[in-house]
Design a protein around this motif. Sequence first.
Motif, short mmCIF file in Angstrom:
data_model
loop_
_atom_site.label_atom_id
_atom_site.label_comp_id
_atom_site.label_asym_id
_atom_site.label_seq_id
_atom_site.Cartn_x
_atom_site.Cartn_y
_atom_site.Cartn_z
N GLN A 76 0.83 -1.20 0.00
CA GLN A 76 0.00 0.00 0.00
C GLN A 76 0.87 1.25 0.00
N SER A 77 1.96 1.23 0.75
CA SER A 77 2.85 2.38 0.81
C SER A 77 3.43 2.69 -0.57
N CYS A 78 3.84 1.65 -1.29
CA CYS A 78 4.41 1.85 -2.63
C CYS A 78 3.38 2.47 -3.57
N HIS A 79 2.13 2.06 -3.46
CA HIS A 79 1.09 2.60 -4.35
C HIS A 79 0.71 4.03 -3.95
N LEU A 80 0.77 4.36 -2.69
CA LEU A 80 0.53 5.74 -2.28
C LEU A 80 1.64 6.65 -2.81
N VAL A 81 2.87 6.17 -2.79
CA VAL A 81 3.98 6.93 -3.35
C VAL A 81 3.79 7.11 -4.85
N LEU A 82 3.40 6.04 -5.54
CA LEU A 82 3.14 6.14 -6.98
C LEU A 82 2.08 7.20 -7.27
N TRP A 83 1.03 7.22 -6.45
CA TRP A 83 -0.03 8.21 -6.65
C TRP A 83 0.53 9.63 -6.51
N CYS A 84 1.34 9.85 -5.49
CA CYS A 84 1.93 11.18 -5.27
C CYS A 84 2.83 11.59 -6.43
N LEU A 85 3.62 10.65 -6.93
CA LEU A 85 4.53 10.97 -8.03
C LEU A 85 3.76 11.27 -9.32
N ARG A 86 2.68 10.54 -9.57
CA ARG A 86 1.87 10.80 -10.76
C ARG A 86 1.09 12.11 -10.62
N GLU A 87 0.50 12.32 -9.44
CA GLU A 87 -0.39 13.46 -9.23
C GLU A 87 0.37 14.77 -9.04
N HIS A 88 1.44 14.75 -8.25
CA HIS A 88 2.10 16.00 -7.86
C HIS A 88 3.42 16.25 -8.59
N PHE A 89 3.99 15.21 -9.20
CA PHE A 89 5.24 15.39 -9.94
C PHE A 89 5.06 15.13 -11.43
N GLN A 90 3.82 14.95 -11.86
CA GLN A 90 3.47 14.79 -13.27
C GLN A 90 4.23 13.65 -13.96
N LEU A 91 4.46 12.55 -13.26
CA LEU A 91 5.12 11.39 -13.85
C LEU A 91 4.04 10.41 -14.34
N ASP A 92 3.38 10.79 -15.43
CA ASP A 92 2.22 10.03 -15.92
C ASP A 92 2.59 8.68 -16.51
N ASP A 93 3.88 8.46 -16.78
CA ASP A 93 4.29 7.19 -17.37
C ASP A 93 4.46 6.09 -16.32
N LEU A 94 4.34 6.43 -15.05
CA LEU A 94 4.44 5.42 -13.99
C LEU A 94 3.17 4.58 -13.95
N PRO A 95 3.26 3.37 -13.39
CA PRO A 95 2.05 2.52 -13.27
C PRO A 95 0.97 3.22 -12.44
N LYS A 96 -0.27 2.95 -12.78
CA LYS A 96 -1.37 3.49 -12.01
C LYS A 96 -1.49 2.74 -10.68
N PRO A 97 -1.73 3.46 -9.60
CA PRO A 97 -1.86 2.79 -8.28
C PRO A 97 -3.02 1.82 -8.25
N ASP A 98 -2.86 0.79 -7.46
CA ASP A 98 -3.88 -0.26 -7.31
C ASP A 98 -4.82 0.13 -6.18
N PHE A 99 -5.79 1.02 -6.49
CA PHE A 99 -6.74 1.51 -5.50
C PHE A 99 -8.17 1.18 -5.93
N SER A 100 -9.01 0.94 -4.95
CA SER A 100 -10.44 0.82 -5.22
C SER A 100 -10.99 2.21 -5.51
N PRO A 101 -12.18 2.33 -6.13
CA PRO A 101 -12.77 3.66 -6.38
C PRO A 101 -12.88 4.50 -5.12
N MET A 102 -13.28 3.89 -4.00
CA MET A 102 -13.40 4.64 -2.76
C MET A 102 -12.04 5.10 -2.26
#
Length: 307
Positions: free
Chosen positions: A231-257
């Motif tokens: 979960q920690s790795c996917h939260l980091v991925l989300w931050c890198l995609r969302e706040h550092f504009q690294l859109d080429d990284l894998p999408k985090p494994d999150f439920s819709p909620m």
Amino acid sequence: MTSHHYQMLFAYLCSSQEERKKLIREGKISKEILSLLKSTKLSGCIKDYAVQDYKKQWLLNQSYLQEIQSFSPPREATLLKGGHLLSKGIYPHIGERFMGDIDLLIKKEDLSSWQTFLENHGYKNITKDSWEANQFKSMFLKEIDGLELVIELHTRLFFQEGTHFEWNIKKENPYSFLSSEDLFIHLSGHLAYQHTFISLHWLYDLFLLVKHQPLNWDLIFQRAKKAKVYQSCHLVLWCLREHFQLDDLPKPDFSPMMKIIVKNLLTKKFLCEPTKSTLNYQMVKHITKDQLSDALIYDLLWLKAKL
């Protein structure tokens, strides 16, 4: 601080050297942004504006690197975190990375040998009583020319990793290093699971890592589950995609909620001032754990230590 200041801070961190110079020329690095950089331990990234901070950090980091390079280690040791990132050139300049100590991963059976070695080199054991989730490290301090150097010896990296998990280590001389994938896993678990995003410079470490190192993401996810920091790795991925504009990284494994929860919690403002809202901090602390049972065990151990 306004939302504009947080946006400019992240824009600066995402920029190339040339883009940074342009931001400075255009006067977009305000006192508020400089203050944010200092408070988040990233003032070294703007050394032209924070000359004294940069020089002090450069001197300390250089002293650390010279000290460990002068050692003939008594047993195998793996250089972690800042020591790894600086030794491998992940940061372009030595003074850019805030570093308060050197972390080494050693085998539990080698702890006595390392302790004797450090004490023979003038270090004092300053290890204090710690709670159960943090009882696998020892701290040693030495003063050199007015600088206090601290070396932390770790016999494991996460209390929850279990005896079944072994880190992928690349043996080099005189120190070994984690594989790039395991470095991402350790930095993510350290940032999210252990410290609830409390320092932005640790997230910036991960930004630089994924920018400069090719990573096997399938291997990362597989091993992160074993280390119980998935979960920690996917939260980091989300931050890198969302706040550092690294859109080429894998999408985090999150439920819709979970996507909605993460978006509302891991904002730029939170990442810069994580402890300002106790409620948000506690919520983030619990979503970093892979399972609810992990979060409850962590809470109980922490409460036991406080009582």
